[in-house]
Design a protein around this motif. Structure first.
Motif, short mmCIF file in Angstrom:
data_model
loop_
_atom_site.label_atom_id
_atom_site.label_comp_id
_atom_site.label_asym_id
_atom_site.label_seq_id
_atom_site.Cartn_x
_atom_site.Cartn_y
_atom_site.Cartn_z
N THR A 73 0.66 -1.17 -0.04
CA THR A 73 -0.13 -0.06 0.08
C THR A 73 0.93 1.24 -0.13
N THR A 74 2.39 1.07 0.27
CA THR A 74 3.26 2.14 0.10
C THR A 74 3.67 2.44 -1.07
N HIS A 75 3.59 1.67 -1.97
CA HIS A 75 3.92 1.99 -3.49
C HIS A 75 3.33 3.05 -4.19
N ARG A 76 4.08 3.65 -4.96
CA ARG A 76 3.58 4.51 -6.29
C ARG A 76 4.26 4.35 -7.54
N SER A 81 -1.24 4.26 -6.90
CA SER A 81 -0.46 3.54 -5.72
C SER A 81 -0.99 2.05 -5.72
N VAL A 106 -2.32 3.49 3.93
CA VAL A 106 -0.87 3.62 3.31
C VAL A 106 0.18 3.17 4.43
N ALA A 107 0.62 1.78 4.39
CA ALA A 107 1.28 1.49 5.73
C ALA A 107 2.34 0.43 5.26
N ASP A 108 3.47 0.33 5.83
CA ASP A 108 4.38 -0.90 5.40
C ASP A 108 3.69 -2.13 5.61
N TRP A 111 -0.71 -4.72 2.91
CA TRP A 111 -0.60 -4.89 1.46
C TRP A 111 -2.16 -5.12 0.64
#
Length: 195
Positions: A73-76, A81, A106-108, A111
């Motif tokens: 969820t942190t990917h852009r 995203s 949005v957190a490590d 997913w």
């Protein structure tokens, strides 16, 4: 029957499996479901198939029987995203922006699970076994990337299957009609599965 978690880092070890995953997705989502999705050379893909993602494939003799994509969820990537967040932000016309009760996380440790399918070529007497293998490997893949929660948009009736295969799928949004199918966003708590 084998189960493999693919990443851009290990593709070279698995021959045609990655391409076969996209071919199986093409069959499931474009030919069967009639979804209007990007495609090339008989393979379905989208903007979320990036080096940040992982793909779980249940396969036998080179044929992909089932699959799941996991995306942080942190990917852009450009303006994108992950699918659920982008839908909530109005970037995806095919999914209502009201799909979650709260802002998309949005957190490590969270997913997204997307592009979940079981091939129509899997006989009825093997479907549960294939689904169990797929969910089991998803939990392992999620654990390996540090996820304690997975967020997914699924058909509402799949929540029962989740319980049947040992996953607690808690609603994270309202039931919505998407292309004639009742769907719901769910949060799957992985912490209990990390032992």
């Amino acid at each position: 029957m084998e189960v493999t978690t693919l990443s851009y880092e290990n593709l070279h070890n698995h021959g045609e499996l990655f391409a076969n995953m996209f071919r199986a997705r093409h069959r499931s989502f474009i030919l069967q479901n009639k979804w209007d999705l990007p495609q090339a050379n008989g393979m379905e893909f989208d903007q979320y198939d990036t080096p940040a993602s992982r793909w779980v494939a249940v396969h036998e003799g080179g044929q992909v029987l089932a699959g799941i994509r996991l995306t942080p969820t942190t990917h852009r990537c450009g303006i994108y995203s992950y699918m659920i967040r982008d839908a909530q932000m109005g970037l995806l016309a095919s999914i209502p922006p009201t799909l979650l009760y709260e802002d998309a996380p949005v957190a490590d440790h969270i997913w997204e699970s997307s592009r979940v399918f079981v091939s129509d070529l899997v006989p009825a007497n093997l479907r549960l076994r294939v689904q169990l293998q797929l969910r089991h490997e998803m939990v392992i893949a999620a654990r390996n990337v540090g996820a304690t929660s997975v967020l997914g948009l699924i058909p509402e009736n799949s929540r029962r299957l989740g319980r049947r295969v040992g996953l607690d799928c808690e609603p994270a949004g309202p039931i919505m009609d998407i292309d004639g199918v009742d769907c719901v966003c769910v949060a799957i708590n992985m912490s209990a599965k990390l032992h």
